[in-house]
Scaffold this motif. Structure first.
Motif, PDB file in Angstrom:
ATOM      1  N   ARG A 151       0.864  -1.187   0.000  1.00  0.00           N
ATOM      2  CA  ARG A 151       0.000   0.000   0.000  1.00  0.00           C
ATOM      3  C   ARG A 151       0.894   1.227   0.000  1.00  0.00           C
ATOM      4  NH1 ARG A 151      -3.343  -2.396   4.697  1.00  0.00           N
ATOM      5  NH2 ARG A 151      -4.912  -3.537   3.554  1.00  0.00           N
ATOM      6  N   ARG A 152       0.500   2.228  -0.767  1.00  0.00           N
ATOM      7  CA  ARG A 152       1.251   3.487  -0.813  1.00  0.00           C
ATOM      8  C   ARG A 152       0.276   4.653  -0.787  1.00  0.00           C
ATOM      9  NH1 ARG A 152       6.689   2.462  -0.393  1.00  0.00           N
ATOM     10  NH2 ARG A 152       7.289   0.747  -1.726  1.00  0.00           N
ATOM     11  N   THR A 153       0.626   5.674  -0.033  1.00  0.00           N
ATOM     12  CA  THR A 153      -0.118   6.920  -0.116  1.00  0.00           C
ATOM     13  C   THR A 153       0.363   7.669  -1.353  1.00  0.00           C
ATOM     14  OG1 THR A 153       1.516   8.200   1.122  1.00  0.00           O
ATOM     15  CG2 THR A 153      -0.211   7.070   2.426  1.00  0.00           C
ATOM     16  N   SER A 154      -0.305   8.745  -1.691  1.00  0.00           N
ATOM     17  CA  SER A 154       0.124   9.548  -2.838  1.00  0.00           C
ATOM     18  C   SER A 154       1.533  10.095  -2.625  1.00  0.00           C
ATOM     19  CB  SER A 154      -0.855  10.703  -3.072  1.00  0.00           C
ATOM     20  OG  SER A 154      -2.111  10.196  -3.461  1.00  0.00           O
ATOM     21  N   VAL A 155       1.829  10.530  -1.421  1.00  0.00           N
ATOM     22  CA  VAL A 155       3.164  11.062  -1.128  1.00  0.00           C
ATOM     23  C   VAL A 155       4.209   9.940  -1.192  1.00  0.00           C
ATOM     24  CG1 VAL A 155       4.586  12.168   0.652  1.00  0.00           C
ATOM     25  CG2 VAL A 155       2.289  13.038   0.176  1.00  0.00           C
ATOM     26  N   GLN A 156       3.881   8.775  -0.702  1.00  0.00           N
ATOM     27  CA  GLN A 156       4.811   7.644  -0.789  1.00  0.00           C
ATOM     28  C   GLN A 156       5.031   7.214  -2.236  1.00  0.00           C
ATOM     29  OE1 GLN A 156       2.655   5.023   1.819  1.00  0.00           O
ATOM     30  NE2 GLN A 156       4.045   5.420   3.552  1.00  0.00           N
ATOM     31  N   LEU A 157       3.972   7.261  -3.047  1.00  0.00           N
ATOM     32  CA  LEU A 157       4.139   6.947  -4.463  1.00  0.00           C
ATOM     33  C   LEU A 157       5.018   7.993  -5.128  1.00  0.00           C
ATOM     34  CD1 LEU A 157       3.530   5.100  -6.849  1.00  0.00           C
ATOM     35  CD2 LEU A 157       1.419   6.417  -7.231  1.00  0.00           C
ATOM     36  N   ALA A 158       4.882   9.237  -4.727  1.00  0.00           N
ATOM     37  CA  ALA A 158       5.748  10.304  -5.267  1.00  0.00           C
ATOM     38  C   ALA A 158       7.211  10.022  -4.929  1.00  0.00           C
ATOM     39  CB  ALA A 158       5.322  11.660  -4.713  1.00  0.00           C
ATOM     40  N   GLU A 159       7.481   9.527  -3.721  1.00  0.00           N
ATOM     41  CA  GLU A 159       8.849   9.177  -3.341  1.00  0.00           C
ATOM     42  C   GLU A 159       9.383   8.044  -4.207  1.00  0.00           C
ATOM     43  OE1 GLU A 159       8.452   8.306   0.831  1.00  0.00           O
ATOM     44  OE2 GLU A 159       8.109  10.412   1.339  1.00  0.00           O
ATOM     45  N   ARG A 160       8.536   7.051  -4.482  1.00  0.00           N
ATOM     46  CA  ARG A 160       8.940   5.950  -5.370  1.00  0.00           C
ATOM     47  C   ARG A 160       9.203   6.474  -6.775  1.00  0.00           C
ATOM     48  NH1 ARG A 160      11.338   2.472  -3.117  1.00  0.00           N
ATOM     49  NH2 ARG A 160      11.131   1.140  -4.920  1.00  0.00           N
ATOM     50  N   LEU A 161       8.329   7.349  -7.257  1.00  0.00           N
ATOM     51  CA  LEU A 161       8.486   7.923  -8.596  1.00  0.00           C
ATOM     52  C   LEU A 161       9.818   8.665  -8.707  1.00  0.00           C
ATOM     53  CD1 LEU A 161       7.323   8.488 -11.417  1.00  0.00           C
ATOM     54  CD2 LEU A 161       6.167  10.478 -10.426  1.00  0.00           C
ATOM     55  N   LYS A 162      10.182   9.414  -7.686  1.00  0.00           N
ATOM     56  CA  LYS A 162      11.484  10.102  -7.689  1.00  0.00           C
ATOM     57  C   LYS A 162      12.626   9.101  -7.792  1.00  0.00           C
ATOM     58  CE  LYS A 162      11.202  13.880  -4.450  1.00  0.00           C
ATOM     59  NZ  LYS A 162      11.533  14.631  -3.459  1.00  0.00           N
ATOM     60  N   LEU A 163      12.499   8.012  -7.059  1.00  0.00           N
ATOM     61  CA  LEU A 163      13.521   6.963  -7.110  1.00  0.00           C
ATOM     62  C   LEU A 163      13.602   6.385  -8.519  1.00  0.00           C
ATOM     63  CD1 LEU A 163      15.128   4.739  -4.985  1.00  0.00           C
ATOM     64  CD2 LEU A 163      13.420   3.377  -6.170  1.00  0.00           C
ATOM     65  N   TRP A 164      12.449   6.074  -9.115  1.00  0.00           N
ATOM     66  CA  TRP A 164      12.438   5.516 -10.467  1.00  0.00           C
ATOM     67  C   TRP A 164      13.057   6.493 -11.457  1.00  0.00           C
ATOM     68  CZ3 TRP A 164       6.488   4.364 -10.299  1.00  0.00           C
ATOM     69  CH2 TRP A 164       6.237   3.367  -9.347  1.00  0.00           C
ATOM     70  N   MET A 165      12.739   7.766 -11.319  1.00  0.00           N
ATOM     71  CA  MET A 165      13.270   8.773 -12.238  1.00  0.00           C
ATOM     72  C   MET A 165      14.784   8.894 -12.083  1.00  0.00           C
ATOM     73  SD  MET A 165      10.192  11.582 -11.872  1.00  0.00           S
ATOM     74  CE  MET A 165      10.991  12.858 -12.815  1.00  0.00           C
ATOM     75  N   GLY A 166      15.269   8.796 -10.859  1.00  0.00           N
ATOM     76  CA  GLY A 166      16.701   8.901 -10.608  1.00  0.00           C
ATOM     77  C   GLY A 166      17.480   7.692 -11.072  1.00  0.00           C
ATOM     78  N   GLU A 167      16.784   6.589 -11.282  1.00  0.00           N
ATOM     79  CA  GLU A 167      17.421   5.349 -11.692  1.00  0.00           C
ATOM     80  C   GLU A 167      17.892   5.375 -13.147  1.00  0.00           C
ATOM     81  OE1 GLU A 167      14.829   1.925 -11.454  1.00  0.00           O
ATOM     82  OE2 GLU A 167      16.115   1.080  -9.920  1.00  0.00           O
ATOM     83  N   GLY A 168      17.232   6.194 -13.953  1.00  0.00           N
ATOM     84  CA  GLY A 168      17.642   6.317 -15.349  1.00  0.00           C
ATOM     85  C   GLY A 168      17.132   5.231 -16.279  1.00  0.00           C
ATOM     86  N   ARG A 169      16.115   4.494 -15.854  1.00  0.00           N
ATOM     87  CA  ARG A 169      15.521   3.507 -16.760  1.00  0.00           C
ATOM     88  C   ARG A 169      14.005   3.653 -16.718  1.00  0.00           C
ATOM     89  NH1 ARG A 169      15.532  -2.505 -14.010  1.00  0.00           N
ATOM     90  NH2 ARG A 169      15.304  -1.848 -11.860  1.00  0.00           N
ATOM     91  N   ASP A 170      13.369   3.176 -17.768  1.00  0.00           N
ATOM     92  CA  ASP A 170      11.925   3.240 -17.842  1.00  0.00           C
ATOM     93  C   ASP A 170      11.312   2.309 -16.794  1.00  0.00           C
ATOM     94  OD1 ASP A 170      12.126   4.996 -19.975  1.00  0.00           O
ATOM     95  OD2 ASP A 170      11.843   3.443 -21.485  1.00  0.00           O
ATOM     96  N   ALA A 171      10.063   2.602 -16.436  1.00  0.00           N
ATOM     97  CA  ALA A 171       9.337   1.777 -15.472  1.00  0.00           C
ATOM     98  C   ALA A 171       8.045   1.290 -16.118  1.00  0.00           C
ATOM     99  CB  ALA A 171       9.030   2.574 -14.210  1.00  0.00           C
ATOM    100  N   ALA A 172       7.751   0.010 -15.947  1.00  0.00           N
ATOM    101  CA  ALA A 172       6.519  -0.574 -16.471  1.00  0.00           C
ATOM    102  C   ALA A 172       5.642  -1.002 -15.305  1.00  0.00           C
ATOM    103  CB  ALA A 172       6.828  -1.771 -17.359  1.00  0.00           C
ATOM    104  N   LEU A 173       4.426  -0.502 -15.305  1.00  0.00           N
ATOM    105  CA  LEU A 173       3.433  -0.901 -14.315  1.00  0.00           C
ATOM    106  C   LEU A 173       2.513  -1.893 -15.013  1.00  0.00           C
ATOM    107  CD1 LEU A 173       3.940   2.479 -13.890  1.00  0.00           C
ATOM    108  CD2 LEU A 173       3.080   1.639 -11.714  1.00  0.00           C
ATOM    109  N   ILE A 174       2.394  -3.080 -14.449  1.00  0.00           N
ATOM    110  CA  ILE A 174       1.785  -4.208 -15.153  1.00  0.00           C
ATOM    111  C   ILE A 174       0.483  -4.627 -14.482  1.00  0.00           C
ATOM    112  CG2 ILE A 174       2.156  -6.573 -15.944  1.00  0.00           C
ATOM    113  CD1 ILE A 174       5.235  -5.897 -15.689  1.00  0.00           C
ATOM    114  N   ILE A 175      -0.599  -4.609 -15.279  1.00  0.00           N
ATOM    115  CA  ILE A 175      -1.926  -5.025 -14.823  1.00  0.00           C
ATOM    116  C   ILE A 175      -2.309  -6.283 -15.588  1.00  0.00           C
ATOM    117  CG2 ILE A 175      -4.370  -4.423 -14.666  1.00  0.00           C
ATOM    118  CD1 ILE A 175      -3.546  -1.474 -14.616  1.00  0.00           C
ATOM    119  N   GLY A 176      -2.646  -7.338 -14.861  1.00  0.00           N
ATOM    120  CA  GLY A 176      -3.001  -8.607 -15.484  1.00  0.00           C
ATOM    121  C   GLY A 176      -4.417  -8.649 -15.998  1.00  0.00           C
ATOM    122  N   GLY A 177      -4.785  -9.809 -16.504  1.00  0.00           N
ATOM    123  CA  GLY A 177      -6.120 -10.039 -17.043  1.00  0.00           C
ATOM    124  C   GLY A 177      -7.091 -10.477 -15.964  1.00  0.00           C
TER     125      GLY A 177
END
Length: 155
Positions: free
Chosen positions: A78-104
């Motif tokens: 579970r993530r709050t909006s602010v916690q998701l923002a922290e993750r997003l910053k981490l992903w952006m700093g990593e220098g690679r694309d991120a894929a969010l995957i939703i199944g069938g």
């Protein structure tokens, strides 16, 4: 950086496509949100295992090499909006694309889940796939606005 929303199911209601597109176009050029919809396996006499395996193969084919894999799952963190923002910053700093995957409808194959860099949940509720796409697009947009100090998100 690209945020790829890789989701099983190509046809969604018009309202969902409109809402998703509205949020996707709000992202800046340096952080694009792109949808990669993959075909759901035809239901019939196949087992859930067979259905998920076929869909996992399509998802794998849609994922760029080296992409960060974020699985959406009811047992994810579970993530709050602010916690998701922290993750997003981490992903952006990593220098690679991120894929969010939703199944069938049957979920994601366990072998695909095992390749996840992380696992997130959108809600404790079971959501229709069309709504999940919109909710995720809005949540990612909100996270981006938090990282930039934009007034969209208020605490």
């Amino acid at each position: 950086m690209r945020l790829l929303l890789v989701a099983v199911g190509q046809r969604q209601p018009a309202w969902a496509d409109t809402a998703y597109d509205d949020f996707a176009k709000r992202f800046p050029p340096e952080l694009r949100l792109e949808l990669k919809a993959v075909k759901a396996e035809t239901r019939g006499s196949k087992t859930a295992e067979q259905l998920m395996a076929a869909e996992a193969a399509r998802i794998e084919a849609a994922l760029p090499k080296g992409v960060r894999r974020i699985i959406l799952d009811e047992r994810g963190e579970r993530r709050t909006s602010v916690q998701l923002a922290e993750r997003l910053k981490l992903w952006m700093g990593e220098g690679r694309d991120a894929a969010l995957i939703i199944g069938g409808p049957d979920g994601l194959h366990p072998d695909l889940k095992a390749t996840a860099d992380e696992t997130l949940r959108l809600s404790d509720l079971t959501l229709p796939h069309a709504f999940a796409r919109v909710l995720l697009a809005e949540g990612l947009y909100r996270a981006w606005t938090v990282t930039t100090g934009h007034p969209y998100h208020r605490e």
